[in-house]
Scaffold this active site. Structure first.
Site, mmCIF file in Angstrom:
data_model
loop_
_atom_site.group_PDB
_atom_site.id
_atom_site.type_symbol
_atom_site.label_atom_id
_atom_site.label_comp_id
_atom_site.label_asym_id
_atom_site.label_seq_id
_atom_site.Cartn_x
_atom_site.Cartn_y
_atom_site.Cartn_z
ATOM 1 N N GLY A 52 0.792 -1.222 0.000
ATOM 2 C CA GLY A 52 0.000 0.000 0.000
ATOM 3 C C GLY A 52 0.827 1.276 0.000
ATOM 4 O O GLY A 52 1.901 1.342 -0.598
ATOM 5 N N ALA A 53 0.335 2.280 0.695
ATOM 6 C CA ALA A 53 1.016 3.573 0.770
ATOM 7 C C ALA A 53 0.740 4.167 2.139
ATOM 8 O O ALA A 53 -0.207 3.764 2.816
ATOM 9 C CB ALA A 53 0.520 4.511 -0.334
ATOM 10 N N MET A 54 1.569 5.123 2.545
ATOM 11 C CA MET A 54 1.442 5.682 3.896
ATOM 12 C C MET A 54 1.557 7.197 3.852
ATOM 13 O O MET A 54 2.470 7.743 3.241
ATOM 14 C CB MET A 54 2.532 5.064 4.794
ATOM 15 C CG MET A 54 2.529 5.588 6.223
ATOM 16 S SD MET A 54 0.956 5.252 7.088
ATOM 17 C CE MET A 54 0.938 6.625 8.254
ATOM 18 N N GLU A 55 0.622 7.833 4.577
ATOM 19 C CA GLU A 55 0.445 9.283 4.484
ATOM 20 C C GLU A 55 1.390 10.082 5.369
ATOM 21 O O GLU A 55 0.960 11.006 6.055
ATOM 22 C CB GLU A 55 -1.007 9.636 4.835
ATOM 23 C CG GLU A 55 -1.425 9.367 6.308
ATOM 24 C CD GLU A 55 -2.026 8.017 6.565
ATOM 25 O OE1 GLU A 55 -1.751 7.081 5.806
ATOM 26 O OE2 GLU A 55 -2.796 7.888 7.542
ATOM 27 N N ASN A 56 2.679 9.791 5.365
ATOM 28 C CA ASN A 56 3.601 10.602 6.160
ATOM 29 C C ASN A 56 3.502 12.054 5.716
ATOM 30 O O ASN A 56 3.441 12.344 4.525
ATOM 31 C CB ASN A 56 5.023 10.090 5.968
ATOM 32 C CG ASN A 56 5.104 8.603 6.204
ATOM 33 O OD1 ASN A 56 4.762 8.125 7.273
ATOM 34 N ND2 ASN A 56 5.497 7.863 5.174
ATOM 35 N N HIS A 104 -5.926 9.707 -2.036
ATOM 36 C CA HIS A 104 -6.246 9.225 -0.679
ATOM 37 C C HIS A 104 -5.165 9.682 0.310
ATOM 38 O O HIS A 104 -5.465 10.270 1.352
ATOM 39 C CB HIS A 104 -6.354 7.695 -0.713
ATOM 40 C CG HIS A 104 -6.513 7.036 0.618
ATOM 41 N ND1 HIS A 104 -7.664 6.384 1.003
ATOM 42 C CD2 HIS A 104 -5.664 6.919 1.674
ATOM 43 C CE1 HIS A 104 -7.513 5.904 2.228
ATOM 44 N NE2 HIS A 104 -6.299 6.212 2.658
ATOM 45 N N GLU A 105 -3.908 9.412 -0.015
ATOM 46 C CA GLU A 105 -2.826 9.790 0.907
ATOM 47 C C GLU A 105 -2.773 11.304 1.059
ATOM 48 O O GLU A 105 -2.513 11.823 2.151
ATOM 49 C CB GLU A 105 -1.482 9.237 0.423
ATOM 50 C CG GLU A 105 -1.446 7.727 0.171
ATOM 51 C CD GLU A 105 -1.936 6.886 1.336
ATOM 52 O OE1 GLU A 105 -1.854 7.350 2.487
ATOM 53 O OE2 GLU A 105 -2.441 5.766 1.094
ATOM 54 N N HIS A 115 -5.230 12.717 3.481
ATOM 55 C CA HIS A 115 -4.791 12.529 4.866
ATOM 56 C C HIS A 115 -3.956 13.700 5.377
ATOM 57 O O HIS A 115 -3.818 13.868 6.596
ATOM 58 C CB HIS A 115 -3.936 11.265 4.997
ATOM 59 C CG HIS A 115 -4.696 9.991 5.165
ATOM 60 N ND1 HIS A 115 -5.692 9.836 6.097
ATOM 61 C CD2 HIS A 115 -4.578 8.791 4.544
ATOM 62 C CE1 HIS A 115 -6.157 8.587 6.026
ATOM 63 N NE2 HIS A 115 -5.497 7.938 5.094
HETATM 64 ZN ZN ZN Z 1 -5.342 5.926 4.468
#
Ligand code: ZN
Length: 822
Positions: A265-269, A299-300, A303
């Site tokens: 997936g991916a991460m919203e840092n 999406h990210e 966030h």
């Molecule tokens: Zn998310």
């Protein structure tokens, strides 16, 4: 020692947040030990205040603590227990310094060091949600103790380091490597800070007042360069769209996106999103794949406001974080990017997974108790993301988009850099809409299951019968009904009727006399919908005549729901969807329709019917492949379903200059027991993809042969050498061939054996293996065993959810095949 870390309990977090305020984190990270070794070192200096001098608390550190001092006094080693360092006799202003080392950098638990198999270059990423920051350095690892973070990172000379903002300086170190000094971040939760490093390939553009960066490993740079124009354009459009609608521009100039190996997936840092680099597709992506990337990007990005700027107080509102970002991504895709059929794509793909989970035993209310952080991870599922997104879309319909957006802008303004709970959001939206949303909120968020809405018609007009799950009171629904009359060559629209249901029966005023009423037109609500008996035959037979992709998706999705619930045969579903596919030209739905058709033909059909049904699908796919825009997804489906010599001739021709397709064709032939080892070797020679070995393994996995399955299986569950995300999904698709009958059922049981012995690694990586490798076939004994394992004491919550939902699907499949009742 890491095995003994305790999961933070909500009440502990509340007590700690009431006691202390964190002023800042100054974190020195040394990555030089990762160049050839496995150790990440860090010294975390935490400046914090205490409300009650003399009191004590603890700081989280799930690493080897080398030294720790509080206000200049060395702490004894006995202060470190279960991943916590106990702090006593706090004063009003405190400084804690903890030096630690983490040697578990290969399992993906918060930190992952990867060696690229093609060029042996080393890359490191971090990803901390929900509580893995404590594995990298000491911190108060809970979302409501926000503070500025200042990183200084020592890295090997050849590496580039990315963090939440760009570096202030990069200088040579006297003892080797370079020191990257980053500025203070804004006040951030511990789970959205990040440090990535490696000899990255970097692209940067100035767009719309922002400095946009893209990074990937060297071996993938041609793919990043191929996709960079789209990525930059979507990033610029998204920042402008959200900045405008949310009433607050993204407050930082720099916005980086780092594509890293072996991440799910991916991460919203904050300011530095990390992505799995499997989205840098090694073959030109289809429309559906590009739409997915666009959606993840948005999406990210959403966030940044909802999650990072304003953060949930505790993990029980994690669903809101995810549901909101997912809703906002589709909203922005439709409003600001070329993916204007985004809601139809959502309905025909993801939304069905939400319905599937909600109809099974793993369903749960969207909002729930999360007594400790370990439970937060269990809620990363289709209820959280997909049903949550759908219910927010229903809320937008219920209060109107204008009020919804006005409420959001107020919410971001009032709570910037702070923490909130659901009630804060709902009161902002309720105020803007002039509606009290209290009952609506508990009806939709506190109860599991899906309502069923049935339309009946009579001479007097229409009526909607609403039924809550398990006979409960139904929720209120705001929905539309579109009515059509049959006309030569199609359907003539007669108008749209707006309805707001209340209770079990709602009279529909002004419903025209029609041949077909399309219930839930525009897909505003989340419900199983059954139109009136008179309309149903037309809905299935004339779905292809409906005027827009969202309406066609609604017809196909309704048919799928009926298949899952035993109200429609797989063959009847297939006839409906193949008819739609014979005329469908919206790229936004062609791929999900093809995927559903493949599942109906291959998984949901009794084995004796599978060859014929796959052949029918292959014929439709071969026709669709003549349309240039749909050629790529149509050929992929053809490669999954090919039956005749003509099909293979067409594929062999197309695969000559398409490596991805060539792998698929080899896997299809292998599944039909025509494995060609020499062709696999030749293709491996030709394919520059660093993950090409996994494709070859997939061909082996597809063979109807126990020894071949065993060889492939070892790589998935033994050495765990298959990268997360797309490579694993492709591998699983190759492995599980429902048509291989009894052989597959034995392997389905083997999957359960593995689960009983599985070590728990990083959330995303482990969840991916357990979910992606779930069998697509089984028998009654498999279903019962999976349910028993789910019920057993101590089963990991993520595993439990996967087992329950997966077993429910297999039970429904067996019923559809006529092999069993659920
Ligand atoms: Zn998310």
């Amino acid at each position: 020692m890491t095995d003994h870390s305790r999961s933070l309990i909500m009440t502990e977090a509340q007590e700690r947040a009431a006691l202390i305020d964190v002023d800042r984190y100054d974190i020195a990270v040394d990555l030089r030990g990762l160049f050839e070794g496995e150790v990440l070192e860090a010294t975390s200096t935490i400046t914090f205040r205490c409300q009650r001098p003399g009191a004590g608390t603890f700081v989280d550190c799930v690493a080897d603590v080398r030294s720790a001092s509080l206000n200049g006094v060395e702490l004894d080693a006995s202060a470190v227990v279960d991943g916590r360092i106990h702090l006593s006799d706090l004063v009003s202003e405190n400084v804690l310094v903890v030096s630690s080392a983490q040697s578990d950098t290969g399992s993906g638990a918060g930190i992952l060091r990867t060696v690229d198999p093609s060029d042996k270059l080393v890359y490191v990423w971090t990803s901390f949600e929900p509580d893995a920051a404590r594995r990298a350095w000491a911190c108060f690892d809970q979302p409501d103790l926000k503070a500025p973070h200042r990183f200084s990172v020592s890295a090997p000379e050849t590496w580039t380091v990315t963090s939440n903002d760009g570096p202030e300086s990069v200088v040579d170190l006297t003892d080797g490597g370079r020191l990257w000094a980053f500025p203070d971040t804004p006040p951030l939760s511990t789970y959205v800070v990040v440090v990535n490093a490696g000899p990255f390939h970097e692209l940067r553009e100035e767009r719309g007042g922002h400095s946009l960066g893209l990074y990937c490993r060297q071996s993938l740079k041609e793919y990043l360069e191929r996709d960079a124009a789209d990525l930059f354009a979507a990033t610029e459009a998204g920042l402008a769209f959200f900045g405008d609608r949310f009433g607050m521009p993204f407050p930082q100039v720099r916005y980086d996106q780092v594509f890293v190996p072996n991440m799910g997936g991916a991460m919203e840092n904050w300011g530095c999103v990390t992505w799995t680099d499997s989205v840098l597709f090694r073959s030109p992506p289809t429309h559906g794949q590009r739409a997915m990337v666009n959606s993840v990007l948005l999406h990210e990005m959403a966030h940044m406001w909802f999650g990072d700027l304003v953060t949930m107080r505790w993990w029980d509102d994690l669903w809101l974080n995810e549901a909101f970002a997912s809703w906002a991504a589709t909203w922005a895709a439709v409003g600001a990017t070329p993916y204007t059929d985004g809601w139809a794509t959502f309905l025909a793909g993801l939304k069905l997974t939400g319905y599937q989970m909600d109809m099974g035993p793993a369903s749960h209310p969207i909002r729930g108790n999360v007594p400790d952080v370990a439970q937060a991870m269990a809620n990363f599922d289709a209820i959280t993301y997909v049903k949550g997104q759908s219910v927010l879309a229903q809320l937008v319909a219920y209060v109107g988009e204008e009020a919804f957006v006005a409420g959001l802008a107020t919410y971001f303004r009032e709570h910037a850099w702070g923490n909130t709970a659901l009630a804060d959001l709902m009161s902002a939206i309720g105020d803007a809409a002039g509606r009290d949303l209290g009952e609506w909120t508990s009806a939709w968020f506190d109860r599991a299951g899906t309502d069923t809405l049935r339309l009946t018609t009579s001479a007097a007009g229409g009526e909607i019968h609403a039924e809550g799950p398990g006979g409960d009171e139904p929720r209120p629904h705001r929905l539309d009904i579109a009515s059509y009359r049959r006309a030569p060559g199609g359907l003539e629209p007669l108008g749209v009727t707006e309805v707001e249901t209340s209770g079990a029966r709602t009279t529909v005023l002004g419903l025209p006399d029609a041949d077909l009423h399309l219930l839930n037109h525009r897909d505003l609500t989340f419900a199983a919908v059954r139109t009136d008996v008179g309309s149903l035959a037309h809905l299935l037979a004339a779905a292809s005549k409906l005027p827009d992709p969202l309406s066609r998706a609604l017809a196909v999705a309704t048919a799928w729901d009926m298949l899952a619930k035993g109200e429609l045969t797989a063959d009847a579903f297939l006839i409906c969807v193949l008819d739609v596919l014979s005329v469908e030209r919206s790229a936004g739905v062609v791929e999900p329709f093809l995927a559903m058709a493949l599942r109906a033909a291959e998984q949901w059909s009794d084995p004796a019917s599978v060859p014929d049904r796959l052949a029918r699908l292959a014929d439709v796919a071969a026709e669709l492949a003549k349309v240039p825009e749909h050629r790529s997804p149509a050929l992929r489906t053809l490669a999954a379903a090919a039956a005749s010599a003509e099909h293979f001739a067409l594929l062999d021709e197309a695969a000559r200059d398409n490596l991805d397709l060539a792998w698929r064709v080899l896997a299809r032939r292998a599944a039909l027991d025509a494995y060609d080892g020499a062709a696999v070797e030749a293709l491996l020679e030709r394919d520059p993809d660093p993950d090409a070995g996994v494709r070859a393994l997939g061909v082996t996995a597809a063979r109807p042969d126990d020894n071949a399955k065993e060889e492939a299986w070892k790589e998935a569950f033994g050495t765990r050498s298959i990268p997360a995300s797309l490579p694993l999904q492709q591998f699983a698709t190759c492995f599980w061939r429902p048509v291989q009958g009894e052989l597959m059922v034995r392997w389905a049981h083997r999957y359960l054996d593995e689960l009983e012995a599985l070590p728990i690694g990083g959330m995303l990586a482990m969840g991916g293996l357990v979910r992606n490798m779930f069998p697509t076939t089984g028998d009654r004994a498999f279903v019962e065993r999976a349910r028993a394992m789910a019920a057993a004491e101590g089963t990991d919550p993520t595993v439990r959810t996967t087992l329950l939902t997966g077993a429910d699907t297999i039970a429904r499949v067996l019923r559809a095949r006529g092999q069993d009742s659920p």
